[in-house]
Design a protein around this motif. Structure first.
Motif, PDB file in Angstrom:
ATOM      1  N   ARG A  24      53.659   9.925 -26.712  1.00 24.44           N
ATOM      2  CA  ARG A  24      52.248   9.712 -27.070  1.00 24.44           C
ATOM      3  C   ARG A  24      51.821   8.275 -26.768  1.00 24.44           C
ATOM      4  O   ARG A  24      50.713   8.034 -26.295  1.00 24.44           O
ATOM      5  N   LEU A  25      52.702   7.311 -27.052  1.00 24.89           N
ATOM      6  CA  LEU A  25      52.370   5.914 -26.784  1.00 24.89           C
ATOM      7  C   LEU A  25      52.233   5.664 -25.282  1.00 24.89           C
ATOM      8  O   LEU A  25      51.305   4.977 -24.844  1.00 24.89           O
ATOM      9  N   VAL A  26      53.149   6.219 -24.508  1.00 22.20           N
ATOM     10  CA  VAL A  26      53.085   6.060 -23.049  1.00 22.20           C
ATOM     11  C   VAL A  26      51.802   6.690 -22.520  1.00 22.20           C
ATOM     12  O   VAL A  26      51.097   6.089 -21.694  1.00 22.20           O
ATOM     13  N   GLU A  27      51.471   7.879 -22.984  1.00 21.02           N
ATOM     14  CA  GLU A  27      50.247   8.546 -22.541  1.00 21.02           C
ATOM     15  C   GLU A  27      49.019   7.696 -22.861  1.00 21.02           C
ATOM     16  O   GLU A  27      48.099   7.589 -22.052  1.00 21.02           O
ATOM     17  N   TYR A  28      49.021   7.087 -24.029  1.00 21.43           N
ATOM     18  CA  TYR A  28      47.900   6.231 -24.427  1.00 21.43           C
ATOM     19  C   TYR A  28      47.799   5.013 -23.501  1.00 21.43           C
ATOM     20  O   TYR A  28      46.711   4.679 -23.015  1.00 21.43           O
ATOM     21  N   VAL A  29      48.942   4.362 -23.252  1.00 21.23           N
ATOM     22  CA  VAL A  29      48.954   3.186 -22.374  1.00 21.23           C
ATOM     23  C   VAL A  29      48.428   3.570 -20.995  1.00 21.23           C
ATOM     24  O   VAL A  29      47.573   2.874 -20.426  1.00 21.23           O
ATOM     25  N   LEU A  30      48.919   4.666 -20.440  1.00 23.07           N
ATOM     26  CA  LEU A  30      48.490   5.097 -19.111  1.00 23.07           C
ATOM     27  C   LEU A  30      47.006   5.449 -19.071  1.00 23.07           C
ATOM     28  O   LEU A  30      46.294   5.079 -18.129  1.00 23.07           O
ATOM     29  N   ARG A  31      46.537   6.155 -20.088  1.00 29.26           N
ATOM     30  CA  ARG A  31      45.121   6.546 -20.132  1.00 29.26           C
ATOM     31  C   ARG A  31      44.214   5.318 -20.216  1.00 29.26           C
ATOM     32  O   ARG A  31      43.248   5.185 -19.464  1.00 29.26           O
ATOM     33  N   GLU A  32      44.562   4.398 -21.113  1.00 30.57           N
ATOM     34  CA  GLU A  32      43.729   3.209 -21.284  1.00 30.57           C
ATOM     35  C   GLU A  32      43.803   2.293 -20.068  1.00 30.57           C
ATOM     36  O   GLU A  32      42.807   1.696 -19.676  1.00 30.57           O
ATOM     37  N   HIS A  33      44.961   2.195 -19.454  1.00 31.22           N
ATOM     38  CA  HIS A  33      45.095   1.386 -18.239  1.00 31.22           C
ATOM     39  C   HIS A  33      44.260   1.998 -17.121  1.00 31.22           C
ATOM     40  O   HIS A  33      43.597   1.283 -16.361  1.00 31.22           O
ATOM     41  N   GLY A  34      44.262   3.322 -17.056  1.00 33.56           N
ATOM     42  CA  GLY A  34      43.437   4.016 -16.070  1.00 33.56           C
ATOM     43  C   GLY A  34      41.951   3.794 -16.282  1.00 33.56           C
ATOM     44  O   GLY A  34      41.152   3.872 -15.346  1.00 33.56           O
ATOM     45  N   ARG A  35      41.564   3.500 -17.508  1.00 36.96           N
ATOM     46  CA  ARG A  35      40.154   3.216 -17.818  1.00 36.96           C
ATOM     47  C   ARG A  35      39.790   1.760 -17.518  1.00 36.96           C
ATOM     48  O   ARG A  35      38.655   1.353 -17.742  1.00 36.96           O
ATOM     49  N   GLY A  36      40.803   0.996 -17.065  1.00 41.16           N
ATOM     50  CA  GLY A  36      40.508  -0.372 -16.657  1.00 41.16           C
ATOM     51  C   GLY A  36      40.887  -1.463 -17.646  1.00 41.16           C
ATOM     52  O   GLY A  36      40.629  -2.635 -17.396  1.00 41.16           O
ATOM     53  N   ARG A  37      41.481  -1.092 -18.755  1.00 38.68           N
ATOM     54  CA  ARG A  37      41.884  -2.112 -19.732  1.00 38.68           C
ATOM     55  C   ARG A  37      43.149  -2.820 -19.272  1.00 38.68           C
ATOM     56  O   ARG A  37      44.006  -2.224 -18.632  1.00 38.68           O
ATOM     57  N   SER A  38      43.270  -4.082 -19.614  1.00 37.09           N
ATOM     58  CA  SER A  38      44.468  -4.840 -19.249  1.00 37.09           C
ATOM     59  C   SER A  38      45.629  -4.415 -20.145  1.00 37.09           C
ATOM     60  O   SER A  38      45.433  -3.955 -21.279  1.00 37.09           O
TER      61      SER A  38
END
Length: 76
Positions: A24-38
């Motif tokens: 779940r944490l990895v999915e969150y990191v990937l999703r948010e990174h894909g949205r452009g967050r650092s």
């Protein structure tokens, strides 16, 4: 009793106890990174900070999916 029966069904389940949480944490990191967050911003996000220790957050950086996603962005 439920824990014992679960352990008897899968005696090695303790080896994978944290894997769903980590997924779940990895999915969150990937999703948010894909949205452009650092990455720094994501790792300081309350969602991550409330669910992972410093060591667990550091281990996220060893995850092959996270490495690929971050590496792909540095090449472009």
């Amino acid at each position: 009793m439920a824990k014992l029966s679960s352990l008897l069904r899968n005696p090695f389940s303790f080896l994978f106890a944290g894997s769903q949480k980590e997924t779940r944490l990895v999915e969150y990191v990937l999703r948010e990174h894909g949205r452009g967050r650092s990455l720094a911003e994501i790792l300081e996000d309350p969602f991550i900070r409330n669910r992972a220790t410093d060591a667990q957050r550091a281990r996220l950086m060893d995850n092959p999916d996270v490495i690929r996603a971050l590496g792909a962005d540095t090449r472009t």
